[in-house]
Design a protein around this motif. Structure first.
Motif, PDB file in Angstrom:
ATOM      1  N   ARG A   5       2.971 -13.888   2.856  1.00  0.00           N
ATOM      2  CA  ARG A   5       2.325 -13.080   3.896  1.00  0.00           C
ATOM      3  C   ARG A   5       2.298 -11.609   3.545  1.00  0.00           C
ATOM      4  O   ARG A   5       1.354 -10.903   3.872  1.00  0.00           O
ATOM      5  N   SER A   6       3.382 -11.171   2.873  1.00  0.00           N
ATOM      6  CA  SER A   6       3.451  -9.745   2.549  1.00  0.00           C
ATOM      7  C   SER A   6       2.319  -9.329   1.625  1.00  0.00           C
ATOM      8  O   SER A   6       1.865  -8.181   1.647  1.00  0.00           O
ATOM      9  N   ALA A   9      -0.300  -8.505   3.965  1.00  0.00           N
ATOM     10  CA  ALA A   9       0.043  -7.470   4.954  1.00  0.00           C
ATOM     11  C   ALA A   9      -0.143  -6.067   4.397  1.00  0.00           C
ATOM     12  O   ALA A   9      -0.722  -5.205   5.057  1.00  0.00           O
ATOM     13  N   PHE A  10       0.331  -5.834   3.160  1.00  0.00           N
ATOM     14  CA  PHE A  10       0.264  -4.482   2.608  1.00  0.00           C
ATOM     15  C   PHE A  10      -1.172  -3.964   2.498  1.00  0.00           C
ATOM     16  O   PHE A  10      -1.465  -2.850   2.955  1.00  0.00           O
ATOM     17  N   TRP A  12      -3.796  -4.790   4.156  1.00  0.00           N
ATOM     18  CA  TRP A  12      -4.354  -4.541   5.488  1.00  0.00           C
ATOM     19  C   TRP A  12      -3.736  -3.303   6.115  1.00  0.00           C
ATOM     20  O   TRP A  12      -4.429  -2.477   6.714  1.00  0.00           O
ATOM     21  N   LEU A  13      -2.422  -3.178   5.953  1.00  0.00           N
ATOM     22  CA  LEU A  13      -1.734  -2.024   6.530  1.00  0.00           C
ATOM     23  C   LEU A  13      -2.264  -0.720   5.926  1.00  0.00           C
ATOM     24  O   LEU A  13      -2.644   0.215   6.630  1.00  0.00           O
ATOM     25  N   LEU A  14      -2.316  -0.698   4.586  1.00  0.00           N
ATOM     26  CA  LEU A  14      -2.786   0.513   3.906  1.00  0.00           C
ATOM     27  C   LEU A  14      -4.235   0.822   4.299  1.00  0.00           C
ATOM     28  O   LEU A  14      -4.591   1.966   4.582  1.00  0.00           O
ATOM     29  N   LEU A  16      -5.918  -0.093   6.988  1.00  0.00           N
ATOM     30  CA  LEU A  16      -6.078   0.349   8.382  1.00  0.00           C
ATOM     31  C   LEU A  16      -5.566   1.780   8.568  1.00  0.00           C
ATOM     32  O   LEU A  16      -6.185   2.581   9.267  1.00  0.00           O
ATOM     33  N   VAL A  17      -4.436   2.091   7.920  1.00  0.00           N
ATOM     34  CA  VAL A  17      -3.889   3.450   8.050  1.00  0.00           C
ATOM     35  C   VAL A  17      -4.854   4.463   7.437  1.00  0.00           C
ATOM     36  O   VAL A  17      -5.204   5.480   8.053  1.00  0.00           O
TER      37      VAL A  17
ATOM     38  N   ASP B  33     -10.960 -11.407   6.101  1.00  0.00           N
ATOM     39  CA  ASP B  33      -9.890 -11.319   5.102  1.00  0.00           C
ATOM     40  C   ASP B  33     -10.410 -11.712   3.713  1.00  0.00           C
ATOM     41  O   ASP B  33     -10.062 -11.092   2.712  1.00  0.00           O
ATOM     42  N   CYS B 154      -1.838   3.354  -4.980  1.00  0.00           N
ATOM     43  CA  CYS B 154      -1.031   2.347  -4.259  1.00  0.00           C
ATOM     44  C   CYS B 154      -1.402   0.928  -4.672  1.00  0.00           C
ATOM     45  O   CYS B 154      -1.058  -0.023  -3.970  1.00  0.00           O
TER      46      CYS B 154
END
Lengths: 154, 324
Positions: A5-6, A9-10, A12-14, A16-17, B33, B154
């Protein structure tokens, strides 16, 4: 193979931020700019006419002529930075204008392109830019002298 | 997992009676996604790292004398992260920070110790350019470059075509296969490009409304900007100065510019639309250069639009492709 999942997640998180920060200027007044997340207000304001107020520096040469001073005389190679530096000094008043004038004069003294220059002046002028390019190059009113200083010996 | 395949929810593996029907929200989320995290070749991301890294490093190198000059410029008006400062930095720091950023930029471009130098260069570039933009003038030519470097820094952009990858290959590590880890940064770079143009278009609508395109506003700006440059003894555009005498040209030009900016999200639809939009946006910048003498190097060199294309296939990377 199942993906951890991670791993999802990363990104998407990056994403969105970063996109959130990029779009955040939409929540601020449109003319409030920042870096690196800009509201891109350049050339977006209503400019109803071509009236152009310019603060600029000129050098007086030994033959009596006046030379326009380029951005390098203000310690930058960027014309807009030069315009901002002049505008800031003029807005801050006589003392700031005189200080900037002295700094410019010191650079002019070292610049062979302006050899022999005797004085530097900071002027505020207003023009109609469209009329100017049509041949009417006279300012709209008498230029305002903001500072005057002598060029020191090289 | 390859592009187009969704991760499966496998009821048979758990012994449940059958597939659980997916709601339309879940299906949409999976589709988004899949789009955002496609399995793309690592070479594309690496090519973007090299292009954007090389540009940023050369840009910094060219700007270094001006960055040093900030120590004596005066008129400190902090923006962004620089608002944390109470005043201008000491001269030694002003001189040191671009040099550190330059060294990190070289490592970033070459893909050396990328796990450290990738994010470090991104942060250094943000800081150095934020500081440069803290003297009363925000240079809108730099925002997109910085955002792209942040994304690349990143990501796993040095898995191939890098010094790190060469070292890993010597140790016998197999070459990485296409994966979502190499896909999402490319998509995010494209989203960032599109967002920047969209924001520029929205700013015009927010500040001036449709008047921006339907009036003399653009003509006034071009006249004003060229005259300001002329009076400050800098480059200006004689073409722009001549054109302002022909008022009828400007509303169509303004309308086209606004349309290009507002329709930027269409570039995400597919490669054909991306190609058309990129050419239009590039032409817009070429026009700005021709009639306003404003040089936006990042888009004019094609780098702003590079994430929309298979840049790893450029002839520029032929040697790297052969060496794989």
């Amino acid at each position: 193979m199942a993906e951890p999942r991670s791993a999802a997640a990363f990104p998407w998180l990056l994403g969105l931020v970063l996109l959130g920060l990029m779009l955040s200027p939409l929540t601020r007044p449109p003319s409030q700019d920042s870096f690196p997340f800009s509201s891109y207000p350049m050339f977006a304001h209503g400019r109803k006419n071509a009236e152009t107020a310019v603060d600029r520096a000129v050098a007086h040469l030994p033959d009596g002529s006046v030379a326009m001073l380029p951005p390098r005389a203000l310690g930058t190679d960027e014309v807009l930075q030069a315009a901002t530096t002049l505008g800031t000094a003029v807005r801050r008043g006589k003392r700031a204008s005189a200080r900037l004038c002295a700094q410019i004069a010191a650079r002019v003294a070292r610049d062979p392109a302006f050899a022999g220059a005797t004085a530097v002046e900071l002027l505020s002028e207003r023009y109609d830019a469209i009329a100017y390019f049509a041949g009417d190059t006279a300012p709209l009113d008498k230029p305002t002298r903001r500072a005057h200083c002598k060029v020191p010996p090289p | 997992m390859t592009e187009g395949q969704a991760p499966k929810t496998m009821p048979e593996a758990t012994g449940s009676p059958g597939p659980v029907p997916e709601g339309s929200f879940v299906r949409a989320a999976r589709a988004i996604d899949r789009w955002y995290r496609p399995a793309l070749p690592p070479e594309r991301l690496a090519a973007l790292r090299i292009l954007v890294g090389a540009f940023s490093t050369v840009y910094l190198a060219i700007r270094t004398p001006q960055l040093f000059g900030l120590a004596t410029l005066g008129g400190f008006r902090p923006t962004g992260l620089a608002t944390l400062l109470s005043g201008p930095l000491p001269d030694a720091v002003v001189v040191a920070q671009p040099l550190v950023a330059l060294a990190l930029g070289v490592a970033f471009t070459l893909g050396l110790a990328y796990r450290v130098t990738g994010p470090a260069f991104a942060l250094a570039l943000v800081w150095v350019l934020t500081y440069r933009n803290s003297f009363g003038m925000i240079f809108h030519t730099e925002n997109l470059t910085v955002a792209h470097v942040l994304v690349l820094g990143c990501s796993r952009a040095a898995d191939v075509w890098s010094l790190d990858a060469r070292r890993a290959a010597r140790r016998g590590r197999p070459a990485p296969a296409p994966s979502p880890a190499h896909g999402w940064p490319v998509r995010l770079l494209a989203l960032v490009t599109v967002a920047a143009y969209l924001l520029a278009g929205l700013a015009k609508l927010r500040l001036s409304g449709l008047t921006w395109a339907a009036s003399d506003l653009l003509r006034n700006y071009i006249a004003y900007d060229n005259l300001r440059k002329l009076l400050l003894a800098d480059w200006y555009s004689p073409l722009g100065a001549w054109l302002v005498g022909h008022a009828w040209i400007f509303p169509p030009l303004a309308f086209a510019s606004l349309l290009i900016e507002l329709l930027a999200p269409l570039a995400l639809v597919g490669p054909r639309v991306a190609r058309v939009w990129s050419w239009l946006a590039w032409s817009f910048h070429a026009g700005v250069l021709a009639i306003m003498a404003i040089f936006f190097p990042y888009p004019l060199l094609g780098l702003a639009f590079a994430p929309l294309f298979e840049v790893e296939k450029l002839p520029l990377f032929r040697r790297l492709r052969r060496a794989r």
